[in-house]
Design a protein around this motif. Structure first.
Motif, PDB file in Angstrom:
ATOM      1  N   HIS A 135      30.421  89.366  45.339  1.00  0.00           N
ATOM      2  CA  HIS A 135      31.453  88.406  45.722  1.00  0.00           C
ATOM      3  C   HIS A 135      30.940  87.449  46.794  1.00  0.00           C
ATOM      4  O   HIS A 135      31.133  86.239  46.701  1.00  0.00           O
ATOM      5  CB  HIS A 135      32.703  89.133  46.231  1.00  0.00           C
ATOM      6  CG  HIS A 135      33.465  89.820  45.164  1.00  0.00           C
ATOM      7  ND1 HIS A 135      33.400  91.190  44.980  1.00  0.00           N
ATOM      8  CD2 HIS A 135      34.312  89.344  44.225  1.00  0.00           C
ATOM      9  CE1 HIS A 135      34.168  91.520  43.955  1.00  0.00           C
ATOM     10  NE2 HIS A 135      34.734  90.419  43.474  1.00  0.00           N
ATOM     11  N   LEU A 136      30.286  87.999  47.810  1.00  0.00           N
ATOM     12  CA  LEU A 136      29.806  87.148  48.904  1.00  0.00           C
ATOM     13  C   LEU A 136      28.579  86.347  48.482  1.00  0.00           C
ATOM     14  O   LEU A 136      28.415  85.204  48.908  1.00  0.00           O
ATOM     15  CB  LEU A 136      29.542  87.984  50.142  1.00  0.00           C
ATOM     16  CG  LEU A 136      30.814  88.578  50.755  1.00  0.00           C
ATOM     17  CD1 LEU A 136      30.498  89.424  51.971  1.00  0.00           C
ATOM     18  CD2 LEU A 136      31.824  87.516  51.109  1.00  0.00           C
ATOM     19  N   ASP A 137      27.737  86.919  47.636  1.00  0.00           N
ATOM     20  CA  ASP A 137      26.592  86.167  47.121  1.00  0.00           C
ATOM     21  C   ASP A 137      27.074  84.954  46.339  1.00  0.00           C
ATOM     22  O   ASP A 137      26.547  83.839  46.497  1.00  0.00           O
ATOM     23  CB  ASP A 137      25.715  87.041  46.234  1.00  0.00           C
ATOM     24  CG  ASP A 137      24.967  88.117  47.004  1.00  0.00           C
ATOM     25  OD1 ASP A 137      24.880  88.018  48.253  1.00  0.00           O
ATOM     26  OD2 ASP A 137      24.491  89.078  46.365  1.00  0.00           O
ATOM     27  N   GLU A 138      28.073  85.176  45.495  1.00  0.00           N
ATOM     28  CA  GLU A 138      28.616  84.077  44.686  1.00  0.00           C
ATOM     29  C   GLU A 138      29.263  83.023  45.579  1.00  0.00           C
ATOM     30  O   GLU A 138      29.066  81.826  45.387  1.00  0.00           O
ATOM     31  CB  GLU A 138      29.628  84.628  43.681  1.00  0.00           C
ATOM     32  CG  GLU A 138      30.181  83.578  42.747  1.00  0.00           C
ATOM     33  CD  GLU A 138      31.222  84.127  41.780  1.00  0.00           C
ATOM     34  OE1 GLU A 138      31.642  83.337  40.916  1.00  0.00           O
ATOM     35  OE2 GLU A 138      31.625  85.304  41.890  1.00  0.00           O
ATOM     36  N   LEU A 139      30.012  83.463  46.568  1.00  0.00           N
ATOM     37  CA  LEU A 139      30.645  82.522  47.490  1.00  0.00           C
ATOM     38  C   LEU A 139      29.577  81.720  48.231  1.00  0.00           C
ATOM     39  O   LEU A 139      29.725  80.511  48.424  1.00  0.00           O
ATOM     40  CB  LEU A 139      31.528  83.296  48.468  1.00  0.00           C
ATOM     41  CG  LEU A 139      32.604  82.513  49.196  1.00  0.00           C
ATOM     42  CD1 LEU A 139      33.632  81.942  48.232  1.00  0.00           C
ATOM     43  CD2 LEU A 139      33.285  83.406  50.229  1.00  0.00           C
ATOM     44  N   GLY A 140      28.493  82.380  48.606  1.00  0.00           N
ATOM     45  CA  GLY A 140      27.406  81.718  49.322  1.00  0.00           C
ATOM     46  C   GLY A 140      26.682  80.666  48.509  1.00  0.00           C
ATOM     47  O   GLY A 140      26.029  79.784  49.078  1.00  0.00           O
TER      48      GLY A 140
END
Length: 195
Positions: A135-140
């Protein structure tokens, strides 16, 4: 009937300027604000969070408002869903986009950056939370480090607000209630028992 009665605005002279700004921004004073005002340190702390997460230049206001709404919606927090939906619409997020949040994965109203933010909102709202590194990788991939931190902060801040209002039984004000009844009932919004 609220479980904890809100203070009256006139009982909060130290927040006179803040109350005037909230009135100018929202058109009403949220009962949650007045309940927190019973303990001034809590209200000051919430104000600091609001300044850090919502009253900034980035990410775009539309993303900040959408994340606020989506997290509260996915968490099932009716008071906050009405508030954040009403506020999002006031700040330019079309009601049809808010109503499309349950179907954000396939709705053409959302771009990939918004979908990444909404996936995080949905995963964070589940109990237990289902947030993963992905989730955070995608948001980043869509947001820089500061914007990513603000999105995470908005979600965490609304987790507090949602719990506060559910526990306190905060009564919903007429303006966000009218908005939610007209625009959000089709996606499951309903008045809470304490309203």
């Amino acid at each position: 009937m609220p479980r904890i009665a809100p203070a009256r605005p006139e009982d909060l002279p130290a927040f006179r300027d803040v109350i005037a700004a909230v009135l100018a921004d929202h058109g009403y004073i949220p009962n949650s604000f007045l309940t927190m005002g019973r303990e001034p340190a809590i209200l000051r702390g919430i104000g600091i969070c609001a300044d850090a997460f919502m009253y900034v230049d980035t990410p775009p206001d539309s993303i900040r408002r959408l994340v606020s709404f989506a997290y509260s919606f996915f968490a099932g927090a009716m008071y906050s869903t009405a508030h954040t939906g009403c506020s999002a619409a006031q700040f330019g997020v079309p009601p049809e986009k808010l109503r499309a949040v349950p179907n954000f994965e396939t709705s053409p109203l959302f771009d990939e950056a918004e979908r990444a933010a909404l996936r995080l909102c949905r995963a964070a709202a589940r109990k237990p939370a289902e947030v993963t590194d992905r989730h955070l990788d995608e948001l980043g991939r869509h947001f820089n480090g500061s914007d990513l931190l603000r999105i995470v902060g908005i979600i965490a801040w609304h987790a507090f607000l949602n719990s506060w209002n559910d526990i306190c039984g905060t009564a919903l004000e007429p303006q966000p209630r009218a908005f939610a009844e007209a625009e959000l009932a089709a996606i499951g919004w309903h008045i809470c028992i304490h309203d």
